[in-house]
Enzyme design. Structure first.
Site, PDB file in Angstrom:
ATOM      1  CB  ALA A 167      59.093  42.576 -36.343  1.00  0.00           C
ATOM      2  CG  HIS A 185       7.531  54.873 -47.448  1.00  0.00           C
ATOM      3  ND1 HIS A 185       8.235  56.260 -48.328  1.00  0.00           N
ATOM      4  CD2 HIS A 185       6.386  55.301 -47.199  1.00  0.00           C
ATOM      5  CE1 HIS A 185       7.472  56.968 -47.781  1.00  0.00           C
ATOM      6  NE2 HIS A 185       6.490  56.462 -47.022  1.00  0.00           N
ATOM      7  N   GLY A 220      44.723  46.814 -33.323  1.00  0.00           N
ATOM      8  CA  GLY A 220      43.849  47.520 -34.122  1.00  0.00           C
ATOM      9  C   GLY A 220      44.212  48.634 -35.122  1.00  0.00           C
TER      10      GLY A 220
END
Length: 465
Positions: A120, A444, A41
């Site tokens: 990494a 509306h 995330g």
């Protein structure tokens, strides 16, 4: 011996750029591996956009109930002020994050993306070693997509720790501060500062520029400035933070005076910097553009088959930009003809009231381009008045080229107008002219009728003002 993976695509970073790139690559049938050392995330979902909006939502509910206890309105009153279990608030916020992070994991599985949890470090442009809980994993990929994101900027004289917190830490406090000083009046500082003011903290803002939200024009920010003043948020403009002193923050004010602002928390929000350290960037032979990785309009770096997206490649540092770039790159790798060339990228401030901007403001239009501007106030919008959102100075403003009425930019400030960003972006990307908007029937009663009226105003015949 360490495992060796040889995917078609290696994505480094599981934020909104990286996970979208990986999912799209998987959907296109590309053998894809995603590496991330933290929860899926990234900054946006785990410690930024999503948790901050959850906190803002709770803060607004709390403020409404506190106001009802002080002064009954609309026939609603409370006999006592609301209580706040902030631990429960944080737990609810964390639950939202957990649900979404788990959803990302599920989407990656569905797309047949292998996720490697670990950090990494590259030894060359296409090869890295990932330190995982089960030992190192070597990966040699044909294509690499770098999506490592960004980090909060730390001031050398206000290092994070103790009472000095970043936006990440501000979203995980154990209690609402009694006195919060926010250094930086950009959107992150103001969103969090306003939220904590609604939760009961005494909030002070310190900003080096001469106005809040300096990337937006004064007409857009004036309603926010008025809210801050009405809610006793002290704002020191043209002021410089000096450092922690005694029980607070020492600052130098615009007139050269020095004072100490009481604070049991000091929130530093002076920007973000690309995350370029610690994963072997120097071994990848990438050209840089200042502190960012240089890319072209396909998000290709200077090294063949190495791509970079999101905060790593420059402003604007926004999650939706990163996601769009991730999708673009995945499709290019799959053989599609794509380039990242949006006409405009929406920017939203979840302040009180909210601000949204897409495209050019009247002040940003290049010299020599004649324009017409239409503005419509929420004070004249029935839906805004029916939800008590018409008196905060909100409006919608459209800027169009005078010669052909092509819309160049749309901005708005007001309650709930973050949801306008989609229509604003669509109008600009589709090359709409004022007459197009004038001809669209807006339902509306809705707030978005103000979009229609702003176009009519630019054409000289607004109906309701």
């Amino acid at each position: 011996m360490a495992d060796i993976l040889t995917p078609k695509v290696l994505v480094v970073g599981g934020g909104p750029g990286g996970y979208v790139a990986a999912i799209r690559a998987g959907q296109l049938g590309l053998d894809t591996v995603l590496v991330d050392a933290e929860r899926l995330g990234g900054t946006c979902l785990i410690r930024g956009c999503i948790p901050s909006k959850a906190l803002i939502h709770v803060a607004s509910l709390h403020a409404e109930m506190a106001e009802a206890a002080r002064t009954p309105r609309f026939g609603i009153g409370l006999s006592a002020a609301p209580t706040l279990d902030f631990g429960a608030t944080i737990a609810w916020k964390d639950g939202v994050v957990d649900r979404l992070s788990g959803g990302v994991a599920g989407l990656l599985r569905k797309a047949k993306v292998r996720v490697v949890a670990g950090h990494a470090v590259f030894s060359d442009a296409k090869t890295c070693s990932v330190a995982t809980a089960n030992g190192p994993v070597a990966i040699a990929a044909e294509h690499v997509i770098l999506a490592t994101g960004s980090l909060p900027v730390e001031l050398p004289f206000l290092p994070f720790g103790g009472k000095i917190v970043s936006s990440t830490q501000a979203l995980a406090l154990s209690a609402v501060p009694e006195a919060l000083v926010v250094v930086g009046a950009g959107y992150i500082g103001l969103e969090l500062g306003i939220a904590y003011r609604k939760l009961g903290a005494q909030v002070t803002i310190v900003e080096m520029a001469d106005r809040i939200l300096p990337l937006y024009d004064a007409k857009l920010t004036d309603p926010v400035r008025r809210w801050l003043k009405a809610h006793d948020v002290a704002v020191h403009l043209g002021a410089r933070a000096v450092g922690e002193e005694g029980e607070g923050l020492a600052i130098e004010t615009a007139d050269g005076a020095r004072c100490v602002l009481p604070a049991d928390r000091i929130l530093v929000t002076v920007g973000r910097t690309p995350n370029v350290a610690g994963w072997g960037l120097e071994a990848m032979n990438l050209a840089m553009d200042g502190r960012f990785v240089r890319v072209d309009d396909r998000c290709a770096t200077s090294t063949t088959n190495v791509w970079a997206i999101g905060d790593l490649v420059g402003e604007p540092m926004l999650a939706h930009k990163a996601s769009a770039q991730g999708e673009c790159v995945a499709e290019i790798i799959a053989g599609k003809t794509r380039r990242f060339a949006p006409l405009a990228i929406p920017a939203v401030c979840f302040t009180e009231p909210e601000i949204v901007s897409v495209g050019l403001s009247p002040h940003d239009v290049p010299a020599g381009t004649a324009t017409i501007v239409g503005q419509f106030p929420f004070l004249a919008n029935g839906r805004a008045l029916s939800m008590d959102a018409g008196d905060d100075g909100g409006f919608v403003r459209v800027t169009a080229r005078a010669s052909d009425h092509r819309i160049l930019g749309i901005q708005a400030v007001g309650a709930h107008i973050s949801e306008f960003a989609g229509e604003f972006g669509t109008l600009i990307e589709m090359g709409a002219v004022l007459e197009d908007v004038a001809g669209i029937i807006h339902a509306h009663p809705t707030l978005c009728e103000a979009i229609h009226e702003s176009a009519l105003a630019a054409l000289g015949h607004a109906i309701h003002v």
